[in-house]
Design an enzyme around this catalytic site. Structure first.
Site, mmCIF file in Angstrom:
data_model
loop_
_atom_site.group_PDB
_atom_site.id
_atom_site.type_symbol
_atom_site.label_atom_id
_atom_site.label_comp_id
_atom_site.label_asym_id
_atom_site.label_seq_id
_atom_site.Cartn_x
_atom_site.Cartn_y
_atom_site.Cartn_z
ATOM 1 N N LYS A 45 0.938 -1.239 0.079
ATOM 2 C CA LYS A 45 0.012 -0.033 -0.103
ATOM 3 C C LYS A 45 0.957 1.271 0.053
ATOM 4 O O LYS A 45 0.860 2.289 0.791
ATOM 5 C CB LYS A 45 -1.002 -0.218 1.148
ATOM 6 C CG LYS A 45 -2.223 0.904 1.127
ATOM 7 C CD LYS A 45 -2.981 0.549 -0.076
ATOM 8 C CE LYS A 45 -4.259 1.740 -0.097
ATOM 9 N NZ LYS A 45 -5.055 1.569 -1.205
ATOM 10 N N ASP A 89 -5.605 -3.285 -2.161
ATOM 11 C CA ASP A 89 -7.156 -3.337 -2.247
ATOM 12 C C ASP A 89 -7.332 -3.694 -3.757
ATOM 13 O O ASP A 89 -8.334 -4.480 -3.823
ATOM 14 C CB ASP A 89 -7.544 -1.983 -2.110
ATOM 15 C CG ASP A 89 -6.523 -0.761 -2.629
ATOM 16 O OD1 ASP A 89 -5.617 -0.905 -3.045
ATOM 17 O OD2 ASP A 89 -7.079 0.324 -2.648
ATOM 18 N N ASP A 105 -2.150 -12.430 5.700
ATOM 19 C CA ASP A 105 -3.090 -13.065 6.458
ATOM 20 C C ASP A 105 -4.488 -12.980 5.726
ATOM 21 O O ASP A 105 -5.234 -13.832 5.556
ATOM 22 C CB ASP A 105 -3.390 -12.525 7.782
ATOM 23 C CG ASP A 105 -3.821 -13.140 8.769
ATOM 24 O OD1 ASP A 105 -4.330 -14.408 8.460
ATOM 25 O OD2 ASP A 105 -4.076 -12.755 9.982
#
Length: 352
Positions: free
Chosen positions: A186, A218, A242
């Site tokens: 990110k 995302d 995760d």
């Protein structure tokens, strides 16, 4: 070949029993299995989710086969005493920094995926998740704001060396597959991710045979359901890994099918020391009913034979037996079938 068996809580004990049966059916020379307590059962028996004696067992082993931890009765304990601290503690104490989570659709299970069958059929990817950094191991706490409100805080951080070593692991994995690596971060928002991207780009220069791409997390989550077949190897941090690896489990049909390996730099006489576990949790809602799918734990045992003991042929035999059981319709409730935990174990042993 010394293997520490840590079944843990809930369905962990049920699925582990079947994985142990599969291992024992191979009659491997020199294979020694010994058991230890982790998680809620360890807290109840020893006052800690990762007792010193269990950690000693782990250090003495060549590999660890791990079940699952978690129990609602422990939800109100101090964080350092909760069951989940067992696996986090093992990863930290044993230097297990690289988590490998393969995901592919078994032939015949395309309809079990949450995706369209033609989309699911193309899934064949490996998620390489960093395990020792990020918010999971950063400083954290509760404090009061100047306005008198409670505020929780967690620190996300990565050092250059932490990123560099997981990047090498991912590039080497890509070399052994289709030669494509997607780094997920990110970097448009987080300084931690900007360092991640910079270091991955630096390491890429040592692997000219691997095609490197980058994707924001995302977008990666969206692409994983839109066009998962585009991915070969994905490398990402602890938190993002995760989430994405659990998402991948539903793309292939069930979390009960996905195995994982947590590896470090320690070498044994046979291979790389590692901890092997299914990616599902302890599922207390179905524990004790004999309906949990043990295939992910059985496949984790196969990964253990491959990475920690160099027994590729035996690993491939287990994977083929699982695939044959699936193809023959031996499915648990998670896949719309009626086979019990033991019946699935029986089917895999029979096909071996």
């Amino acid at each position: 070949m010394k293997v520490a068996i840590f079944a843990g809580d809930g369905i962990g004990t049920e699925v582990m029993a079947e994985a142990v049966r599969v291992l024992e059916s191979l009659r491997l020379p020199g294979l020694t299995l010994f058991e230890g307590d982790v998680g809620a059962i360890a807290y109840q028996r020893h006052g800690h989710p990762l007792p010193a004696e269990t950690l000693d067992m782990a250090r003495a082993a060549d590999a660890i086969l791990f079940g699952a931890v978690g129990d609602p009765s422990c939800d109100n304990l101090d964080r350092h005493l909760r069951p989940e601290q067992a696996v986090l503690g093992l990863r930290s104490e044993l230097g297990l920094f690289a988590n490998l989570r393969p995901a592919n659709v078994f032939p015949g299970l395309e309809d079990a995926s949450a995706l369209k069958p033609e989309v699911a059929r193309a899934i064949d990817l490996l998620i390489v998740r960093e395990l020792n950094g990020d918010v999971y191991f950063g400083d954290k706490g509760m404090r009061e704001t100047p306005g008198g409100e409670r505020e929780g805080w967690d620190m996300m951080s990565y050092s250059e060396s932490e990123v560099r070593r997981i990047a090498h692991t991912a590039f080497r994995a890509a070399q052994g597959r289709k030669g494509r690596l997607c780094s997920v971060d990110k970097a448009n928002v987080l300084e931690t991710s900007q360092l991640w991207r910079d270091v991955v780009c630096e390491v890429a220069g040592e692997y000219p045979d691997v095609e490197l791409s980058h994707m924001y997390v995302d977008n990666a989550a969206m692409q994983l359901v839109r066009n998962p077949g585009q991915f070969d190897v994905v490398v990402t941090g602890n938190l993002f890994g995760d989430i994405l690896s659990d998402q991948a489990s539903m793309c292939v049909g069930s979390i009960g099918l996905l195995a994982s390996a947590s590896l470090g730099e320690r070498m044994t006489a046979h291979g790389t020391f590692g901890l092997y576990e299914p990616i599902h949790g302890s599922a207390p809602d179905i524990a004790g009913q004999g309906i949990a799918n043990p295939m992910a734990t059985i496949l984790s045992a196969a990964m253990m034979l491959r990475h920690s003991f160099g027994r590729e042929e035996d690993a491939a035999r287990i994977e083929a037996a699982v695939a044959k059981a699936v193809a023959d319709g031996v499915l648990g409730a998670d896949l719309g079938g009626t086979a019990s935990t033991k019946e699935i174990g029986d089917a895999v042993v029979e096909r071996l």
